[in-house]
Design a protein around this motif. Structure first.
Motif, PDB file in Angstrom:
ATOM      1  N   THR A  31       0.839  -1.201   0.000  1.00 22.37           N
ATOM      2  CA  THR A  31       0.000   0.000   0.000  1.00 22.37           C
ATOM      3  C   THR A  31       0.873   1.250   0.000  1.00 22.37           C
ATOM      4  O   THR A  31       0.584   2.221  -0.713  1.00 22.37           O
ATOM      5  CB  THR A  31      -0.950  -0.011   1.207  1.00 22.37           C
ATOM      6  OG1 THR A  31      -1.738  -1.209   1.151  1.00 22.37           O
ATOM      7  CG2 THR A  31      -1.860   1.204   1.216  1.00 22.37           C
ATOM      8  N   ILE A  32       1.950   1.229   0.755  1.00 18.75           N
ATOM      9  CA  ILE A  32       2.870   2.373   0.784  1.00 18.75           C
ATOM     10  C   ILE A  32       3.471   2.608  -0.600  1.00 18.75           C
ATOM     11  O   ILE A  32       3.561   3.754  -1.062  1.00 18.75           O
ATOM     12  CB  ILE A  32       3.958   2.167   1.857  1.00 18.75           C
ATOM     13  CG1 ILE A  32       3.328   2.316   3.245  1.00 18.75           C
ATOM     14  CG2 ILE A  32       5.109   3.140   1.667  1.00 18.75           C
ATOM     15  CD1 ILE A  32       4.235   1.925   4.389  1.00 18.75           C
ATOM     16  N   ARG A  33       3.847   1.543  -1.279  1.00 22.51           N
ATOM     17  CA  ARG A  33       4.407   1.694  -2.635  1.00 22.51           C
ATOM     18  C   ARG A  33       3.368   2.274  -3.596  1.00 22.51           C
ATOM     19  O   ARG A  33       3.698   3.095  -4.452  1.00 22.51           O
ATOM     20  CB  ARG A  33       4.941   0.357  -3.153  1.00 22.51           C
ATOM     21  CG  ARG A  33       6.265  -0.032  -2.529  1.00 22.51           C
ATOM     22  CD  ARG A  33       6.952  -1.186  -3.253  1.00 22.51           C
ATOM     23  NE  ARG A  33       6.148  -2.399  -3.344  1.00 22.51           N
ATOM     24  CZ  ARG A  33       6.088  -3.337  -2.411  1.00 22.51           C
ATOM     25  NH1 ARG A  33       6.782  -3.216  -1.293  1.00 22.51           N
ATOM     26  NH2 ARG A  33       5.334  -4.406  -2.578  1.00 22.51           N
ATOM     27  N   ILE A  35       0.867   4.283  -2.762  1.00 21.81           N
ATOM     28  CA  ILE A  35       0.735   5.699  -2.398  1.00 21.81           C
ATOM     29  C   ILE A  35       1.908   6.491  -2.963  1.00 21.81           C
ATOM     30  O   ILE A  35       1.730   7.555  -3.567  1.00 21.81           O
ATOM     31  CB  ILE A  35       0.646   5.867  -0.865  1.00 21.81           C
ATOM     32  CG1 ILE A  35      -0.685   5.309  -0.346  1.00 21.81           C
ATOM     33  CG2 ILE A  35       0.819   7.328  -0.460  1.00 21.81           C
ATOM     34  CD1 ILE A  35      -0.763   5.175   1.168  1.00 21.81           C
ATOM     35  N   GLU A  36       3.118   5.974  -2.793  1.00 22.32           N
ATOM     36  CA  GLU A  36       4.319   6.683  -3.258  1.00 22.32           C
ATOM     37  C   GLU A  36       4.401   6.765  -4.782  1.00 22.32           C
ATOM     38  O   GLU A  36       5.082   7.632  -5.316  1.00 22.32           O
ATOM     39  CB  GLU A  36       5.569   6.020  -2.698  1.00 22.32           C
ATOM     40  CG  GLU A  36       5.715   6.233  -1.204  1.00 22.32           C
ATOM     41  CD  GLU A  36       6.858   5.452  -0.581  1.00 22.32           C
ATOM     42  OE1 GLU A  36       7.335   4.471  -1.200  1.00 22.32           O
ATOM     43  OE2 GLU A  36       7.266   5.814   0.539  1.00 22.32           O
ATOM     44  N   ILE A  58      -5.898   9.125  -1.758  1.00 22.26           N
ATOM     45  CA  ILE A  58      -4.755   8.809  -0.903  1.00 22.26           C
ATOM     46  C   ILE A  58      -5.103   9.110   0.555  1.00 22.26           C
ATOM     47  O   ILE A  58      -4.853   8.300   1.444  1.00 22.26           O
ATOM     48  CB  ILE A  58      -3.502   9.590  -1.352  1.00 22.26           C
ATOM     49  CG1 ILE A  58      -2.974   9.007  -2.667  1.00 22.26           C
ATOM     50  CG2 ILE A  58      -2.422   9.577  -0.273  1.00 22.26           C
ATOM     51  CD1 ILE A  58      -1.891   9.841  -3.319  1.00 22.26           C
ATOM     52  N   VAL A  62      -5.182   6.526   3.800  1.00 18.15           N
ATOM     53  CA  VAL A  62      -4.392   6.840   4.996  1.00 18.15           C
ATOM     54  C   VAL A  62      -5.290   6.884   6.237  1.00 18.15           C
ATOM     55  O   VAL A  62      -4.871   6.497   7.324  1.00 18.15           O
ATOM     56  CB  VAL A  62      -3.619   8.163   4.794  1.00 18.15           C
ATOM     57  CG1 VAL A  62      -3.028   8.668   6.097  1.00 18.15           C
ATOM     58  CG2 VAL A  62      -2.521   7.975   3.753  1.00 18.15           C
ATOM     59  N   PRO A  91       2.438  12.491  -1.590  1.00 22.59           N
ATOM     60  CA  PRO A  91       2.527  11.045  -1.392  1.00 22.59           C
ATOM     61  C   PRO A  91       3.551  10.663  -0.317  1.00 22.59           C
ATOM     62  O   PRO A  91       3.320   9.721   0.450  1.00 22.59           O
ATOM     63  CB  PRO A  91       2.939  10.515  -2.767  1.00 22.59           C
ATOM     64  CG  PRO A  91       2.371  11.524  -3.721  1.00 22.59           C
ATOM     65  CD  PRO A  91       2.545  12.836  -3.018  1.00 22.59           C
ATOM     66  N   SER A  95       2.571   8.394   2.814  1.00 23.08           N
ATOM     67  CA  SER A  95       3.159   7.079   3.086  1.00 23.08           C
ATOM     68  C   SER A  95       3.777   7.029   4.481  1.00 23.08           C
ATOM     69  O   SER A  95       3.661   6.022   5.177  1.00 23.08           O
ATOM     70  CB  SER A  95       4.170   6.693   2.005  1.00 23.08           C
ATOM     71  OG  SER A  95       5.274   7.553   2.016  1.00 23.08           O
ATOM     72  N   TYR A  98       0.827   6.800   6.915  1.00 22.35           N
ATOM     73  CA  TYR A  98       0.202   5.482   6.818  1.00 22.35           C
ATOM     74  C   TYR A  98       1.047   4.445   7.554  1.00 22.35           C
ATOM     75  O   TYR A  98       0.522   3.648   8.334  1.00 22.35           O
ATOM     76  CB  TYR A  98       0.011   5.097   5.351  1.00 22.35           C
ATOM     77  CG  TYR A  98      -0.725   3.801   5.156  1.00 22.35           C
ATOM     78  CD1 TYR A  98      -2.111   3.766   5.215  1.00 22.35           C
ATOM     79  CD2 TYR A  98      -0.051   2.615   4.922  1.00 22.35           C
ATOM     80  CE1 TYR A  98      -2.809   2.578   5.044  1.00 22.35           C
ATOM     81  CE2 TYR A  98      -0.727   1.423   4.751  1.00 22.35           C
ATOM     82  CZ  TYR A  98      -2.114   1.418   4.811  1.00 22.35           C
ATOM     83  OH  TYR A  98      -2.795   0.229   4.647  1.00 22.35           O
ATOM     84  N   ASN A  99       2.337   4.461   7.311  1.00 21.10           N
ATOM     85  CA  ASN A  99       3.234   3.502   7.957  1.00 21.10           C
ATOM     86  C   ASN A  99       3.177   3.650   9.478  1.00 21.10           C
ATOM     87  O   ASN A  99       3.046   2.659  10.199  1.00 21.10           O
ATOM     88  CB  ASN A  99       4.658   3.685   7.443  1.00 21.10           C
ATOM     89  CG  ASN A  99       5.568   2.569   7.879  1.00 21.10           C
ATOM     90  OD1 ASN A  99       5.170   1.420   7.985  1.00 21.10           O
ATOM     91  ND2 ASN A  99       6.820   2.903   8.140  1.00 21.10           N
TER      92      ASN A  99
END
Length: 134
Positions: A31-33, A35-36, A58, A62, A91, A95, A98-99
């Protein structure tokens, strides 16, 4: 009269929780990838006037994933998206948030007692299921 669903034991709930949390932890980097990968110069893009922009989508991701887990940890579902996500402008910011938020939310679920994981929760009056399977 329809039969009552079988109750889940605390041990069953813990087993399911550990399986699902391990799976979820593997999905967070993906998911992070995603978003980025959103182009920073196209965050205002929406495919249709009725659609949300890339940045709005996005922000939704999040917000909603950690909200769902935190709602389970709190034992109730209330509210929705927070105003905090409005602070997310890129983004990279999304990310990072989110992390951080997902790591904390997963830790909260993992810290729940086996009994709490097996307790039935009400999901906005639409269904009542053990916390671990929501």
């Amino acid at each position: 009269m329809s039969p009552q669903p079988a109750k889940m034991s605390p041990q069953q709930a813990r087993t399911i929780a550990e399986y699902l949390l391990a799976d979820l932890q593997q999905e967070v980097p993906t998911t992070i990838r995603v978003i980025e990968a959103a182009p920073a110069d196209k965050l205002d893009y929406a495919p249709d006037p009725k659609s949300q922009t890339g940045l709005a989508l996005i922000r939704h991701i999040v917000d909603v994933d950690p909200w769902f887990l935190n709602s389970i940890a709190e034992g109730k579902f209330a509210g929705g998206e927070s105003d905090e996500s409005k602070a997310v402008k890129t983004p990279a910011e999304a990310s990072a948030r989110y992390n951080k938020d997902m790591s904390a939310a997963i830790a909260r679920i993992r810290a729940l007692s086996d009994e709490k994981l097996a307790e039935e929760l009400d999901f906005f009056g639409r269904m009542q299921l053990p916390a671990v399977v929501l």
